[in-house]
Design an enzyme around this catalytic site. Structure first.
Site, mmCIF file in Angstrom:
data_model
loop_
_atom_site.group_PDB
_atom_site.id
_atom_site.type_symbol
_atom_site.label_atom_id
_atom_site.label_comp_id
_atom_site.label_asym_id
_atom_site.label_seq_id
_atom_site.Cartn_x
_atom_site.Cartn_y
_atom_site.Cartn_z
ATOM 1 C CD GLU A 1 0.767 -11.516 6.631
ATOM 2 O OE1 GLU A 1 0.320 -10.580 5.947
ATOM 3 O OE2 GLU A 1 0.433 -12.699 6.475
ATOM 4 N NE ARG B 1 -3.843 -2.382 2.163
ATOM 5 C CZ ARG B 1 -3.631 -3.577 2.661
ATOM 6 N NH1 ARG B 1 -2.502 -3.832 3.311
ATOM 7 N NH2 ARG B 1 -4.519 -4.546 2.522
ATOM 8 C CG HIS C 1 3.754 -12.463 4.065
ATOM 9 N ND1 HIS C 1 4.122 -11.197 3.646
ATOM 10 C CD2 HIS C 1 2.430 -12.573 3.783
ATOM 11 C CE1 HIS C 1 3.073 -10.573 3.148
ATOM 12 N NE2 HIS C 1 2.032 -11.379 3.215
ATOM 13 C CE LYS D 1 -5.694 -13.145 2.330
ATOM 14 N NZ LYS D 1 -4.568 -12.739 3.191
#
Length: 339
Positions: free
Chosen positions: A219, A24, A269, A138
């Site tokens: 992670e 992000r 990860h 998820k």
């Protein structure tokens, strides 16, 4: 997503490629920090990787020793290891001391929360058919019943023999995590990932002690010290360090050493192109996350067979940047002189 690449050359013509990333915000900040500290490497011996990690860290110490500043260092550190392995004519895994030539792998990208249930079943079956060993879903919907329905449907669709994981991405509070972990015990999951806030080591430790299903986390942590706290709390059965996030291979190996001493399992990860090598160099069997997001950036592809990711035998990481990666490049800066 923003990628930070380091292309490194020595005066005698050896080369190394390193990477870091931000999913992000933070990519421009990583680039700016990397540009500030890069001159500290000029004139140094590239074999002195641990020394150079410390030098880069102290060059930017006022920005801290975790988070964005060490993620910028990670790209240099990976490049130094890639260079060293290429110069030795070894894959990175062989340079580090590989225990195996392949690692178990699982798919995440087909199981996001926004994926409709019917598509979820199609994606999961397609991944297994492709040869990927496990499926991760998820969870963390506001309606917990939807999470249960989706996990139950995928388990029934794939059967009991396919390894299945779930990832809550820190969406539950402690009471909810207790309830959901208890319900999920029936599905024979490989692990339940990040059921709580990433820094709630005590909460994760309580879950790990209470349930048969392993707890996975790590992670989001960005330093050796943070992982050390997690390990000391016995807050995970599977540790999930991310080499670019913690600052590269140098700190990753320190974390892996602590994890091995504590008897923990390892599941690095993201960034499979790097972690396939690091997973192969861990003492016990590891899981590596299959994400094909980065594939357009490289000319090479990883081989998947019988549920496992084959460790490349090409020198170093075995990667070269694609023309597409260069076309997408928005900023670059060069230091020193070419050999």
């Amino acid at each position: 997503m923003a990628m930070l690449f380091v292309e490194m050359q020595t005066h005698d013509g050896h080369e190394g490629l390193g990477l870091s990333y931000s999913k992000r915000a933070g990519g421009p900040g990583q680039f700016a920090h990397a540009a500030e500290i890069a001159p500290a490497l000029l004139g140094e011996d590239p074999s002195d990787i641990a020394k150079l990690w410390n030098k880069l860290c102290w060059a930017g110490a006022s920005a801290g020793r975790s988070g964005l500043s060490t993620q910028a260092i990670g790209a240099f550190d990976v490049a130094l290891y890639d260079l060293k392995a290429r110069r030795a004519g070894l894959s990175l895994a062989k340079l580090l001391g590989a225990y195996r030539d392949s690692v178990a792998c699982y798919n995440t990208s087909g199981g996001f929360l926004h994926t409709p249930l019917e598509q979820l079943l199609v994606n999961a079956a397609a991944s297994v058919e492709r040869g990927i060993g496990g499926i991760k879903l998820k969870v963390g919907q506001p309606d917990r019943a939807l999470d249960i329905e989706r996990v139950e449907a995928v388990r029934k669709h794939l059967g009991d023999h396919v390894p299945l994981m779930v990832d809550a991405n820190q969406q539950w509070d402690r009471p909810t995590a207790q309830r959901m972990c208890r319900i999920f015990e029936q599905f024979n999951l490989v692990w339940i990932e990040e059921p709580l806030d990433a820094y709630d080591h005590e909460g994760h430790a309580a879950l790990a002690a209470s349930f048969d299903t392993p707890i996975a986390t790590g992670e989001m942590l960005t330093s050796v010290m943070e992982h050390g706290d997690l390990i000391r709390h016995r807050a995970a059965d599977y540790l999930m360090p991310d080499a670019p996030r913690v600052g590269g291979i140098t700190p990753f190996l320190r974390i892996a050493g602590q994890a091995e001493a504590a008897g923990l399992m390892l599941a690095p990860h993201f960034a499979m192109e790097l972690h396939v090598h690091l997973g192969a160099a861990y003492a016990t069997e590891t899981w590596v996350e299959h994400f094909d997001w980065l594939e357009p950036l490289f000319n090479e592809r990883l081989e998947i067979k019988d549920g496992r990711m084959i460790v490349p035998t090409r020198p170093g990481l075995g990667l070269s940047l694609s023309e597409q990666a260069r076309a997408w490049t928005r900023e670059k800066v060069e230091f020193g002189t070419r050999p």
